[in-house]
Design a protein around this motif. Structure first.
Motif, short mmCIF file in Angstrom:
data_model
loop_
_atom_site.label_atom_id
_atom_site.label_comp_id
_atom_site.label_asym_id
_atom_site.label_seq_id
_atom_site.Cartn_x
_atom_site.Cartn_y
_atom_site.Cartn_z
N GLY A 4 102.30 52.00 49.71
CA GLY A 4 102.77 51.78 48.48
C GLY A 4 104.25 52.57 48.46
N GLN A 5 104.27 53.58 49.15
CA GLN A 5 105.53 54.59 49.49
C GLN A 5 106.66 54.03 50.72
N LEU A 64 98.54 45.28 54.55
CA LEU A 64 98.09 46.87 55.27
C LEU A 64 97.17 47.06 53.72
N PHE A 65 96.08 47.90 54.09
CA PHE A 65 95.18 48.61 53.22
C PHE A 65 95.74 49.69 52.43
N PRO A 66 96.02 49.24 51.14
CA PRO A 66 96.66 50.11 50.33
C PRO A 66 96.22 51.55 49.97
N HIS A 67 94.95 51.40 50.35
CA HIS A 67 94.03 52.80 49.98
C HIS A 67 94.07 53.68 51.07
N MET A 68 94.95 53.44 52.30
CA MET A 68 94.79 54.29 53.26
C MET A 68 96.03 54.58 53.78
N TYR A 89 101.47 56.28 52.39
CA TYR A 89 100.62 55.17 51.85
C TYR A 89 101.70 53.78 51.74
#
Lengths: 382, 256
Positions: free
Chosen positions: B151-152, B104-108, B149
């Motif tokens: 990461g969460q 996944l794109f971590p900044h989105m 996100y």
């Protein structure tokens, strides 16, 4: 072969091999702190004392080649006299004694301290003590050479009156050059960095040549040559300040390219594959998936480049700048050549520190934030 | 070319969707795929099993053209996509792929991960992309985490978002590359559940997996890939209960 008594029903306990406990951890720490404090206090107090008292040009100073005709001679003399005052001398030797004691006691006992906290006290005390010894020795050494001569040239602030405005303008020009150069460099660097990652040698080669050229030649040569290249080569007459900004942008671009390249390469391969598997073109994948992530990672190294560039702007001293374009360093150089007083450079150094120290703190904070991994989540969206 | 590029979306029922012809893949001196022939019909759920290093992932990545076969051809919907003139960006919008590492794109946000390609590749408007993405997220049970996100999210949740992201472009085939291998055991179930439902809805799927239960129950066909060749293929149950080759027998003895 020793045979253990079979009748023993006592539980076996490992022998205590820890040895006796060392005393006085707090005392060692106190000694270390005191040694540094004594030196600092002694030096500062006698300097302040001489600076505030009635000052005269002593024979001692005249012997040190400070002549009455020198502007600011009395101020310089009081620095030298304070340095050679018994208060200073006493505090230096006292500091060496206390520091040496802390070092010896701490180094010999820290292994036997009872708790980690006490051991830390002993070690810190020993370290501070050794620092005090080195500091005092350095001051004594400096004092034994020609402190008067040094102070006359580098710590004589009398000639600086009236230069305040010039230095403020110099700081402004330094920041303008560094900031504009860095901005241009980031744009150039991002493009070059992406080019160096191309699969095609024909695309990579020019970018590599550019980067190697600007990294491989001295910035001072690029500045000097750039000015004349624009003037004679292309017939473009520009102010020295603009030429400097262009050269700084070109030069920083080469370094920023490497930063961006490394930043992009540090993004996991899977990110590009995921983007491509969704039908995005290479350019779209770079633009939406890769570069936004890479940019976050390259912020600390780019800020670091900015700090370096602030100091490198001093090289514009080789250009024929007009007075209103002077940066910090050229301002100092002009002051120094008018008065033969190098204290202008001391002030220049202080001016650079005022600008760079907060930035260095900012870089460290940004690095810490990035390392802690917060950026991946919290820095998103924008 | 007689057929314009955009015509792939025209349905072609009954014809094979994917065809591999003598596909070889070399990585330097390493011969990973040694002549693979394979045909996938629509609604097939082809399960690929085999020892590690056998070329399972490489095979899957050759189908999506993330790796280009060294020799051989890959046909998708009657189009040779190994042809240099093929528009791979367009072809890939018909082939969804889900990775072991989610990617996944971590900044989105989860939602943005899904809408990005809808807007930038398919050219949907913001509203259309949003609605379609929310539908897909709901479909994998992630509707309530749209604004989170990556990461969460847990691994299983991230993988479900990744599935939604791939599904949203409405591919004709979904490729799954060991999608549960990186997950904690208790998170495997939620991802498999989504895949089982997808197979039930008739999605054409190719699944590289170590989940033998899934392979047996959901697969319509199974390939045993060993040392770069399809060593055995057939009905999953048949292969599990009556393996023909010694290699498959040995492999099954180790993993079951």
């Amino acid at each position: 072969m020793a045979v253990r008594e079979a009748t023993s029903i006592e539980p076996e306990v490992a022998p205590d091999v820890r040895g006796p406990t060392a005393p006085l951890p707090a005392t060692i720490l106190a000694l270390g702190v005191a040694s540094l404090a004594v030196i600092a206090l002694g030096v500062v107090v006698s300097q302040v004392n001489y600076a505030l008292s009635d000052r005269v040009l002593t024979q001692n100073c005249i012997d040190e080649q400070i002549s009455p005709e020198d502007n600011g001679a009395i101020g310089v003399c009081s620095i030298v006299e304070a340095l050679e005052d018994p208060t200073t001398t006493g505090s230096l030797y006292l500091g060496i004694g206390l520091g040496g004691l802390a070092l010896v006691l701490g180094a010999s006992t820290y292994r036997r301290m009872e708790t980690k906290r006490r051991r830390d006290h002993a070690i810190t005390g020993a370290v501070l003590g050794s620092q005090a010894v080195l500091l005092a020795a350095a001051i004594l050494w400096f004092r034994s050479a020609s402190p008067g001569l040094f102070a006359k040239h580098f710590l004589n602030f009398a000639d600086l009156q009236g230069y305040g405005g010039a230095f403020v303008r110099g700081a402004r020009n330094t920041l303008i050059m560094a900031f504009a150069g860095e901005l241009g460099g980031i744009v150039i660097g991002l493009v070059l960095g992406i080019l160096t990652l191309s699969q095609r040698r024909a695309v990579r080669a020019p970018a590599r040549i550019y980067i190697n050229f600007f990294r491989g030649t001295p910035l001072i040569w690029q500045l000097a040559t750039g000015y004349f290249l624009l003037l004679f080569g292309f017939g473009i007459r520009m102010s020295g300040l603009v030429v400097a900004i262009i050269v700084f942008a070109l030069n920083t671009g080469a370094y920023a390219a490497e930063v961006f390249r490394a930043g992009i390469q540090s993004i996991e391969r899977g990110q590009m594959e995921a983007a491509r598997s969704l039908g995005m073109s290479y350019t779209q994948a770079m633009r939406y998936a890769i570069v936004p992530q890479a940019v976050r990672r390259v912020i600390p190294p780019l800020m670091n480049e900015f700090v370096i560039l602030i100091k490198d702007t001093a090289l514009v001293v080789v250009l024929g700048l007009t007075a209103t374009e002077y940066d910090i360093f050229t301002t100092a150089r002009e002051g120094q050549s008018a008065t033969f007083n190098a204290t202008f450079f001391t002030v220049a150094a202080i001016a650079y520190l005022i600008v760079t120290l907060p930035l260095i703190r900012l870089v460290n904070a940004a690095e810490k934030r990035l390392r802690s991994g917060l950026v991946g989540i919290a820095g998103a969206g924008g | 070319m007689s057929e314009p590029a955009g015509s792939v979306r025209a349905q072609s029922v009954g014809k094979p969707l994917i065809r591999l012809e003598d596909v070889h893949k070399w990585f330097g001196n390493l011969h990973v795929l040694k002549g693979v022939d394979l045909t996938m019909q629509q609604r097939d759920v082809v399960v690929v099993i085999g020892p590690s290093g056998g070329g399972k992932s490489t095979l899957l990545r050759c189908v999506s053209l993330l790796e280009v076969p060294t020799t051989g051809q890959v046909w998708f919907d009657n189009r040779n996509i190994t042809d240099i003139r093929a528009d791979l960006n367009e072809v890939r919008t018909h082939i969804g792929i889900v990775f072991q590492a989610y990617n996944l794109f971590p900044h989105m946000t989860a939602l943005r991960n899904v809408t990005l390609a809808l807007e930038k590749v398919l050219g949907l408007s913001d509203d259309e992309a949003h609605d379609r993405a929310m539908d897909q997220l709901a479909r994998v049970g992630m509707g309530n985490k749209a604004s989170a996100y990556p990461g969460q999210l847990s691994g299983g949740q991230q993988q479900r978002v990744a599935i939604a992201r791939a599904l949203a472009i409405e591919p004709k085939v979904m490729l799954f590359d060991e999608v549960t291998s990186a997950l904690d055991p208790e998170l495997v179930g939620e991802v498999l559940e989504v895949m089982i439902r997808l197979a039930g809805e008739g999605m054409t799927m190719m699944v590289v997996t170590h989940e033998m239960g899934f392979a047996r129950e959901v697969g319509t066909r199974m390939l045993f890939l060993d040392e770069g060749r399809i060593a055995e293929e057939g009905q999953p149950r048949e292969m599990f209960y009556h393996p023909q080759s010694d290699r498959l027998r040995q492999f099954l003895a180790k993993v079951l």
